[in-house]
Each structure stands twice: as structure tokens, then as C-alpha cells.
Design an enzyme around this catalytic site. Structure first.
Site, PDB file in Angstrom:
ATOM      1  N   HIS A 124       3.356   0.170   8.725  1.00  0.00           N
ATOM      2  CA  HIS A 124       3.911  -1.125   9.113  1.00  0.00           C
ATOM      3  C   HIS A 124       4.995  -1.557   8.135  1.00  0.00           C
ATOM      4  CE1 HIS A 124      -0.052  -2.087  11.314  1.00  0.00           C
ATOM      5  NE2 HIS A 124       0.892  -2.160  12.228  1.00  0.00           N
ATOM      6  N   CYS A 158      -3.282  -7.358   6.011  1.00  0.00           N
ATOM      7  CA  CYS A 158      -3.920  -6.987   7.283  1.00  0.00           C
ATOM      8  C   CYS A 158      -5.224  -7.735   7.534  1.00  0.00           C
ATOM      9  CB  CYS A 158      -4.259  -5.500   7.295  1.00  0.00           C
ATOM     10  SG  CYS A 158      -3.123  -4.483   6.401  1.00  0.00           S
TER      11      CYS A 158
HETATM   12  C1  CIR Z   1      -4.329   0.869  12.039  1.00  0.00           C
HETATM   13  O1  CIR Z   1      -3.907   2.027  11.932  1.00  0.00           O
HETATM   14  O2  CIR Z   1      -3.940   0.112  12.925  1.00  0.00           O
HETATM   15  C2  CIR Z   1      -5.363   0.393  11.039  1.00  0.00           C
HETATM   16  N1  CIR Z   1      -6.161   1.482  10.629  1.00  0.00           N
HETATM   17  C3  CIR Z   1      -4.702  -0.262   9.854  1.00  0.00           C
HETATM   18  C4  CIR Z   1      -3.952  -1.504  10.188  1.00  0.00           C
HETATM   19  C5  CIR Z   1      -3.353  -2.159   9.007  1.00  0.00           C
HETATM   20  N2  CIR Z   1      -2.774  -3.394   9.373  1.00  0.00           N
HETATM   21  C6  CIR Z   1      -1.714  -3.920   8.800  1.00  0.00           C
HETATM   22  O3  CIR Z   1      -1.067  -3.290   7.968  1.00  0.00           O
HETATM   23  N3  CIR Z   1      -1.317  -5.108   9.222  1.00  0.00           N
END
Ligand code: CIR
Length: 265
Positions: A168, A255
Site C-alpha cells: 500500500h 492498518c
Molecule cells: C492484506 O494483504 O490486505 C493484509 N494482509 C494486510 C493489509 C494491511 N493494511 C494496510 O496496510 N492498510
């Protein structure tokens, strides 16, 4: 003066559940340990609460292994909340699952429901604009839908590119205050933060670029001593939070929460 980009009265988080072991990851470094994750999560919530904010802790959603990463499901602004359209198929319905929780605080919740995709993790809201990086999860169509929704509140949206191989946009940067961004060199070198003051994470410590400014605190993952020293010298009030289990799923500080100050109902 209160800064809307990092002064918050509320946050929403969600506990990880047993299904966390199925969470998405770029590289498999082993399954996250739920007990350790829950303990880190409790520390995280306590740090947010220590600033005086009201923190909602939602129950785990076992059908969505990645739903602890609530940030990707919505964007909360002082004027209104918007449910995102997450780009990973296994996460798409996390956005609608978040809507009832948003409706507790916002009279009207807008929904990105076109054909584009956009994850909250690709959005960095600063005091003057909303920066959004295209990534494997966010495309230009999703960004256009966001742009048209927030146009009613006069936000300017700037489309950028998340570096190749980075999950991201905010994996590589964080807002520290109204003029300062913490960033990896690979992202800042693209020039996307020209006009801001940039503090670089130390070489080899790229994994701590995802921090959060939440009221008077900066929450950063534990284990990055060089960047920690830089931030302390710059005068930030740091709280280090264990992030080992979340990191196994490419997750960091931002996140794990939606941060906002809802309008008075
Ligand atoms: C994913 O791959 O979507 C999750 N394992 C991690 C998401 C992390 N979210 C973020 O950076 N906002």
C-alpha cells in the site's frame, strides 16, 4: 490549533480472530500467533485511548481473515465517512461489513460502488490534500470515484504511484504533522512529497514507515532504533507497539484503526 489530519476523538478497531492465520501475505514467514497478536492489539488500543479518544473494539469477523486491518475498509473524514472497495477479492465485503459501525457515528455513509477498487491503506490524508497511490489494490477508477465523492467537501485528491512491490501507499509513509511526512527514500525520491518536510526512515528500517500520528502521540512499530532516535530528536512523542504478528501479514500501525472525529449528530 486543532489539526484535522491528526486530531481525533474516535477510532474503530477490530480484534483479530482465529482465522488470522489465513490472512493474505506477500511472503510466507510463518503464521501469526493469535495470542501475541491480541496482546499487541490491546497495547495499540490502550495507546489510542491514552490520548483521550473513544476507541470502539469490534469483535473478530472469522469469515474475513484480514478484517483486523480495518483501515482498508473505509475513509473517515470530519465531514463524512466513505466505505471503500477493497482490491483483494477476499476482502471486498469487509467494506459493507464496516458500514453499520460507521453509521453509529455518521448520519450518512457514502459507498464506493462502481467498478474501481480502492483500499484505505493507499490513502494519506494531510492537512491540505488527499494523496492516493495506485497499487495492486487501488486503481485509477477507484480514485476517480473517491475524487467525485469528496469533491462535495472541496478536498483535492492527488493520484500517485505506490512503489512496485509495496503493498500500500502508506506501507511506505505516514503523516507526522501538518507539514511533515515520514517516508522511505524509495517513495520520497519520486518527488511526491515535494512541498512537505520529509523525515526519512533509516536505511534498513523501511518496515517502520507505516506509523500513525494520533493526537499527541506517534505510534510506531517496535524494533527500529535508528528511526526511533531520529523521531525523538525531532520532538515527537513516541509509543512503540509490538507489530511482529501483523507484520507477517504485511500490516502496520495505520492498518489497525480508522481514526476520525465525527460531526455532531
Ligand atoms: C492484506 O494483504 O490486505 C493484509 N494482509 C494486510 C493489509 C494491511 N493494511 C494496510 O496496510 N492498510
Amino acid at each position: 490549533m486543532t489539526k484535522r489530519s491528526y486530531s481525533f476523538t474516535h477510532a474503530i478497531t477490530r480484534r483479530p480472530g482465529n482465522s488470522i492465520v489465513e490472512g493474505l501475505r506477500e511472503i510466507d514467514t510463518g503464521a501469526p500467533d493469535l495470542e501475541i497478536f491480541l496482546s499487541h492489539h490491546a497495547d495499540y488500543v490502550a495507546a489510542l485511548e491514552a490520548t483521550g479518544a473513544h476507541v470502539t473494539v469490534l469483535d473478530a469477523l472469522e469469515e474475513f481473515p484480514d478484517s483486523v486491518f480495518v483501515e482498508d475498509a473505509a475513509l473517515c473524514l470530519p465531514e463524512g465517512a466513505i466505505a471503500m472497495r477493497p482490491g483483494a477479492p477476499s476482502r471486498l465485503a469487509e467494506a459493507s461489513a464496516m458500514v453499520p459501525s460507521l453509521q453509529e457515528f455518521y448520519e450518512e455513509v457514502f459507498i464506493i460502488d462502481g467498478s474501481g477498487f480502492i483500499d484505505g491503506g493507499d490513502i494519506l490524508t494531510t492537512e491540505r490534500e488527499i494523496l492516493v497511490g495506485t497499487s495492486a489494490r487501488t486503481n485509477s477508477a477507484g480514485i476517480e470515484e473517491l475524487r467525485s465523492l469528496v469533491g462535495r467537501w472541496n478536498y483535492s485528491v492527488r493520484e500517485l504511484k505506490t512503489p512496485e512491490g509495496v503493498l500500500h501507499f502508506k506501507t511506505d509513509c505516514s503523516l507526522l504533522d501538518e507539514e511533515t511526512i515520514l517516508s522511505t527514500r524509495r517513495l520520497a525520491n519520486t518527488g511526491c512529497f515535494d512541498g512537505y518536510r520529509v523525515i526519512h526512515v533509516a536505511d534498513g528500517e523501511e518496515a517502520c514507515a507505516n506509523a500513525i500520528r494520533f493526537n499527541e502521540l506517534v505510534l510506531m512499530p517496535d524494533g527500529f532504533p535508528k528511526t526511533e532516535e531520529t523521531l525523538l530528536k525531532a520532538g515527537y512523542n513516541l509509543r512503540k507497539i509490538g507489530n511482529s504478528e501483523s507484520a507477517k501479514l504485511d500490516g502496520g500501525m495505520s492498518c489497525l484503526s480508522l481514526r476520525f472525529s465525527p460531526p455532531a449528530k
